[in-house]
Design a protein around this motif. Sequence first.
Motif, PDB file in Angstrom:
ATOM      1  N   PHE A  71       4.621   1.792  -0.084  1.00 59.62           N
ATOM      2  CA  PHE A  71       5.844   2.000  -0.861  1.00 59.62           C
ATOM      3  C   PHE A  71       5.547   2.285  -2.324  1.00 59.62           C
ATOM      4  O   PHE A  71       6.190   3.110  -2.962  1.00 59.62           O
ATOM      5  CB  PHE A  71       6.775   0.791  -0.752  1.00 59.62           C
ATOM      6  N   PHE A  72       4.542   1.580  -2.877  1.00 57.13           N
ATOM      7  CA  PHE A  72       4.242   1.804  -4.287  1.00 57.13           C
ATOM      8  C   PHE A  72       3.604   3.173  -4.500  1.00 57.13           C
ATOM      9  O   PHE A  72       3.872   3.848  -5.492  1.00 57.13           O
ATOM     10  CB  PHE A  72       3.357   0.689  -4.846  1.00 57.13           C
ATOM     11  N   LEU A  73       2.774   3.581  -3.542  1.00 62.11           N
ATOM     12  CA  LEU A  73       2.163   4.902  -3.622  1.00 62.11           C
ATOM     13  C   LEU A  73       3.259   5.960  -3.683  1.00 62.11           C
ATOM     14  O   LEU A  73       3.265   6.852  -4.540  1.00 62.11           O
ATOM     15  CB  LEU A  73       1.300   5.107  -2.366  1.00 62.11           C
ATOM     16  N   TYR A 109      -3.015   2.060 -10.948  1.00 62.80           N
ATOM     17  CA  TYR A 109      -2.553   3.448 -10.885  1.00 62.80           C
ATOM     18  C   TYR A 109      -1.105   3.602 -11.365  1.00 62.80           C
ATOM     19  O   TYR A 109      -0.732   4.619 -11.936  1.00 62.80           O
ATOM     20  CB  TYR A 109      -2.849   4.110  -9.535  1.00 62.80           C
ATOM     21  N   LEU A 159      12.723  19.524 -16.150  1.00 64.20           N
ATOM     22  CA  LEU A 159      12.615  18.184 -15.592  1.00 64.20           C
ATOM     23  C   LEU A 159      13.819  17.809 -14.750  1.00 64.20           C
ATOM     24  O   LEU A 159      14.894  18.381 -14.887  1.00 64.20           O
ATOM     25  CB  LEU A 159      12.466  17.157 -16.728  1.00 64.20           C
ATOM     26  N   HIS A 160      13.594  16.836 -13.927  1.00 70.07           N
ATOM     27  CA  HIS A 160      14.632  16.299 -13.055  1.00 70.07           C
ATOM     28  C   HIS A 160      15.497  15.348 -13.885  1.00 70.07           C
ATOM     29  O   HIS A 160      14.987  14.411 -14.469  1.00 70.07           O
ATOM     30  CB  HIS A 160      13.923  15.535 -11.946  1.00 70.07           C
ATOM     31  N   PHE A 185       8.861  14.503  -9.893  1.00 75.94           N
ATOM     32  CA  PHE A 185      10.129  14.916 -10.501  1.00 75.94           C
ATOM     33  C   PHE A 185      10.104  14.935 -12.023  1.00 75.94           C
ATOM     34  O   PHE A 185      10.765  15.751 -12.634  1.00 75.94           O
ATOM     35  CB  PHE A 185      11.270  14.026  -9.996  1.00 75.94           C
ATOM     36  N   PHE A 186       9.350  14.005 -12.630  1.00 79.95           N
ATOM     37  CA  PHE A 186       9.405  13.914 -14.086  1.00 79.95           C
ATOM     38  C   PHE A 186       8.118  14.398 -14.746  1.00 79.95           C
ATOM     39  O   PHE A 186       7.979  14.321 -15.952  1.00 79.95           O
ATOM     40  CB  PHE A 186       9.680  12.468 -14.525  1.00 79.95           C
ATOM     41  N   GLY A 187       7.170  14.861 -13.941  1.00 77.14           N
ATOM     42  CA  GLY A 187       5.864  15.176 -14.501  1.00 77.14           C
ATOM     43  C   GLY A 187       5.630  16.642 -14.839  1.00 77.14           C
ATOM     44  O   GLY A 187       4.632  16.971 -15.470  1.00 77.14           O
ATOM     45  N   ILE A 247       3.153  10.168 -17.861  1.00 75.82           N
ATOM     46  CA  ILE A 247       4.427  10.907 -17.913  1.00 75.82           C
ATOM     47  C   ILE A 247       5.456  10.318 -18.869  1.00 75.82           C
ATOM     48  O   ILE A 247       6.462  10.935 -19.131  1.00 75.82           O
ATOM     49  CB  ILE A 247       5.046  11.088 -16.515  1.00 75.82           C
ATOM     50  N   GLU A 264      13.110   2.431  -9.206  1.00 75.59           N
ATOM     51  CA  GLU A 264      12.383   2.330  -7.941  1.00 75.59           C
ATOM     52  C   GLU A 264      11.323   1.241  -7.950  1.00 75.59           C
ATOM     53  O   GLU A 264      10.971   0.709  -6.906  1.00 75.59           O
ATOM     54  CB  GLU A 264      11.756   3.673  -7.585  1.00 75.59           C
ATOM     55  N   PHE A 265      10.816   0.936  -9.148  1.00 71.19           N
ATOM     56  CA  PHE A 265       9.824  -0.143  -9.209  1.00 71.19           C
ATOM     57  C   PHE A 265      10.462  -1.479  -8.881  1.00 71.19           C
ATOM     58  O   PHE A 265       9.910  -2.292  -8.153  1.00 71.19           O
ATOM     59  CB  PHE A 265       9.171  -0.205 -10.587  1.00 71.19           C
ATOM     60  N   MET A 320       0.790  -1.227   0.000  1.00 70.92           N
ATOM     61  CA  MET A 320       0.000   0.000   0.000  1.00 70.92           C
ATOM     62  C   MET A 320       0.823   1.278   0.000  1.00 70.92           C
ATOM     63  O   MET A 320       0.467   2.244  -0.667  1.00 70.92           O
ATOM     64  CB  MET A 320      -0.946   0.009   1.195  1.00 70.92           C
ATOM     65  N   SER A 373       6.552   5.557  -4.372  1.00 74.92           N
ATOM     66  CA  SER A 373       7.525   5.521  -5.457  1.00 74.92           C
ATOM     67  C   SER A 373       6.887   5.851  -6.802  1.00 74.92           C
ATOM     68  O   SER A 373       7.561   6.332  -7.705  1.00 74.92           O
ATOM     69  CB  SER A 373       8.241   4.173  -5.499  1.00 74.92           C
ATOM     70  N   THR A 374       5.589   5.631  -6.947  1.00 70.35           N
ATOM     71  CA  THR A 374       4.941   5.968  -8.213  1.00 70.35           C
ATOM     72  C   THR A 374       4.761   7.477  -8.329  1.00 70.35           C
ATOM     73  O   THR A 374       5.094   8.087  -9.342  1.00 70.35           O
ATOM     74  CB  THR A 374       3.557   5.298  -8.301  1.00 70.35           C
ATOM     75  N   PHE A 375       4.254   8.077  -7.250  1.00 72.79           N
ATOM     76  CA  PHE A 375       3.916   9.490  -7.367  1.00 72.79           C
ATOM     77  C   PHE A 375       5.123  10.399  -7.209  1.00 72.79           C
ATOM     78  O   PHE A 375       5.109  11.525  -7.697  1.00 72.79           O
ATOM     79  CB  PHE A 375       2.773   9.832  -6.415  1.00 72.79           C
ATOM     80  N   ILE A 376       6.180   9.872  -6.602  1.00 69.41           N
ATOM     81  CA  ILE A 376       7.387  10.694  -6.547  1.00 69.41           C
ATOM     82  C   ILE A 376       7.938  10.875  -7.962  1.00 69.41           C
ATOM     83  O   ILE A 376       8.526  11.906  -8.298  1.00 69.41           O
ATOM     84  CB  ILE A 376       8.438  10.092  -5.586  1.00 69.41           C
ATOM     85  N   ALA A 377       7.693   9.876  -8.819  1.00 64.57           N
ATOM     86  CA  ALA A 377       8.133   9.997 -10.212  1.00 64.57           C
ATOM     87  C   ALA A 377       7.389  11.139 -10.914  1.00 64.57           C
ATOM     88  O   ALA A 377       7.987  11.890 -11.682  1.00 64.57           O
ATOM     89  CB  ALA A 377       7.895   8.676 -10.944  1.00 64.57           C
ATOM     90  N   VAL A 378       6.101  11.273 -10.606  1.00 64.76           N
ATOM     91  CA  VAL A 378       5.348  12.387 -11.203  1.00 64.76           C
ATOM     92  C   VAL A 378       5.895  13.714 -10.681  1.00 64.76           C
ATOM     93  O   VAL A 378       6.052  14.690 -11.415  1.00 64.76           O
ATOM     94  CB  VAL A 378       3.844  12.263 -10.876  1.00 64.76           C
ATOM     95  N   THR A 432      11.253  -1.403  -5.156  1.00 69.02           N
ATOM     96  CA  THR A 432      10.056  -1.547  -4.322  1.00 69.02           C
ATOM     97  C   THR A 432       9.483  -2.955  -4.440  1.00 69.02           C
ATOM     98  O   THR A 432       8.986  -3.512  -3.465  1.00 69.02           O
ATOM     99  CB  THR A 432       9.002  -0.497  -4.723  1.00 69.02           C
TER     100      THR A 432
END
Lengths: 530, 376
Positions: free
Chosen positions: A109-111, B350, B373-374, A120-122, B358, B60-61, A107, A113-118, B64
Amino acid sequence: MLESIDYTLINWSRAQFALTAMFHWIFVPLTLGLGFIVAFMETIYVKTGKEEWKRITKFWMKLFGINFAIGVATGIILEFEFGTNWSNYSWFVGDIFGAPLAIEGIMAFFLESTFIAVMFFGWGKVSKRFHLTATWLTAVGANLSALWILVANAWMQNPVGMKFNPETARNEMVNFWDVLFSGTAVSKFLHTTTSGFVLAAVFVVGISSWFLLKNRHQLFAKRSIIVASTFGIVASIILIGTGDSSAKDVAKYQPMKFAAMESVFEGKTNVPLIAVGLFGESPDENINKNSKEDFLFKVEVPGMLSFLAFSDFNAFVPGIKDLVLGNEKHGIMSFKEKIKRGYEAQQILKAFKAAKGVDEVEYQRLKAHFDDPVWVDNYFRYFGYGNYYSPDPTQLEENAFKIVPPISMTFYAFHIMVILGGHFLLLFILMLFLTIKGKIENMRWVLVIALWTIPLAYIASQAGWIVAEVGRQPWVIQDLMPTMTAVSKIDSASVMLTFWLFAVTFVGLAIAEIRIMIKQISIGPKEGGK
Amino acid sequence: MFETLSHLALQQYWWVIVSLLGALLVFLMFVQGGQTLIYTIGKTESERTILVNTLGRKWEFTFTTLVTFGGAFFASFPLFYSTSFGGAYWVWMIILFAFVIQAIAYEFRSRPNNFFGARTYEMFLFINGLLGTVLIGTAVGTFFTGSNFVVNSMNQSEWATPFYGLEAALNFHNLSLGLTVFFLARVLGLLYFLNSTNHPEIDSRARKHLIYNTIPFLVFFLTFVIWLLVRDGFAVDADGVVSMESFKYWHNLLAMPVVLLIFLLGVLAVLFGIGSELLKQTRKGIWFSGAGTVLTVLSLFFLAGFNGTSFYPSSYDLQSSLTIQNSSSSHFTLTAMSYVSLFVPFVVAYIWYVWKAINNRPIDEEEMNSDDLHVY
């Protein structure tokens, strides 16, 4: 029994776990709090549409990213170490501890690590609102990650919601909600996460003060101070409130830790709180029934400790000696008695194992003990004390005094934490007031104090964990499992070697991280508005 | 709904979930494989930056998933966790170090004043790619070849060799799986480069190296599989007594035709993905080979745990061997966790949605020079 223990192995295993946990905790609190601070800033950006707020957001976000990476790197170590160094422990509690850990992975860690990508890269790829949502979800995810591991830790301090199964020789969960919502777990989660918020607020306020001292990026710095000190004030108030409820939990479930926090040797009613104190002779040397506290000086608040523990100025607070030797008047069972009862419970478990497949009648008779709530409540709950058993009464009493945690370390850590917590709250109030009044640039001494409060926040945070973890020794699981039986049976040379490998790695990583951080800070926000 | 299932059914359900996480992990190790090829495929600084960044958005995937795999294994089969981690200490510790240095390498690599310099962080990525894949493969190899440990009546375990797990790497059968995983990860890494970057030189080098890595991958894979099918395996009878059985894993395949089917489909999909990239330059090879990897690994985990087989056998003391029945969590805990597992499809959804949003086009040099961007 104690003679056969390999203390070298235990001490190195403890040292390694302490090293990795403390190093991990250097980075986690900042992640917990800075995530929200960045989310507040980005919310203001989205609401107002002002580019300056985007620059402010992106500056702090960059520092968040650098700090986040090393938190992840050190977090995985802890997960592995439960197994590698504490294998008996991980079996004994695996049925309870494992579930929170798995939930955390699925629940939280994936939340995160997924949204941290947005985050920085979004930028520019997704809508502003989507990006903002991602920033909030990252902050929530980071704090949810902390939830489950803290629930597990709270269970170790106050084991609830389980039943011991003699067949498998472990504790098995019978009520998930009892584990999740135990008072200890709730207080611990709130206290720990808000301590992270306070640390992050101190970090932002301190660095912004540095910019003001250097006459750089004033607008950026003042806006950052307003957001962070407001957050810091709210967080500090919750921190103090949950600190109070945590203390009450400790007084109730871990009275020995509570006594050590305040170095109370003799139980009394109307006990004063020592606000500041300095030991003369170390209280940890050879504790026995004649030991007493020896302070060079102390400042006391009358009746306050009784009130802190039990909301009553006249309440009786048991001292270290009451707990070890017992106090009939106040209905306190001695450690000596608990040792005997724990030993009996251990013997019954052994006999049960021996009877298996040999004597069915005896096997069923012994098994019935573990289903009898009265026996469980009077004998099994002291299971871990049994490891301190000795048939010789003198030796038994000596062993009982070994179930006392390091007193001076617990005492000092507790007081450092509390005093610094008060300092942070006052600092936030002062900073917010001066910034709103437009006087902050002229108060250089306040800015200098704010800058130098950053290391103090880290010290306070580590001190808090020392109180929690050193203060509960020798228990890994309160009353059920002492640290010495939790350890993996490997050779101590291997653990020594990995300890030093970790130590060298961590020093290298810390140097790299601090240098990168300082460089990024000194570069400052892009095109900052002066 | 899970409460009504038998303990055995829950144990099987969780073995499937753990297997699935393990299978996804091996697929996602394309990140590790790619990390060992940064200097082989990237000849200029800007090419290497593209490669590091395209991997950097996925690392990170993998990480994780590894953490979740460990957490789920701990939660569902805690006796495996305590026995293996606490005994095969050095194998797990080395794997651990390999992942610790990865986690900071991306973020720190291109930052000014980073103390060790970019080369060191790239070396960390290489070490992670090499040791992470080989040792995890080797450790999983012991699921079939056995380890040296004893578990007592209190379920406390002890390792029986002074090498604490390093001896696993001296067994060539284990090592053949480790090297299979290593070369497979490189193959997947190359397929991922072809899919996710837009750069002519990277393209042509990646295709060339795809052939160089497919050959050793096939050699080690066939070695591992053939050896597996002919070796003695660790069988468990209805009373939980463990004994050696000739051709055990071959028997398992025949007894579970679905697993045989999954295995064959998986292997074909891996080969199809590679072939499609070599012959037709589709850029979609990673999807076929990736899905094929998941299926193949899944079938191997099923062979290890189902049909009366010990999934973590002790060759030192047969009766200490772990099965999904004697090493699992209680009925209550498995039930509670099963409810949590219902979140998994939601999590996958999700992740999918976010990445679509992205990562809608391959990375090129223009994006690496973008200001907004980073960049690692």
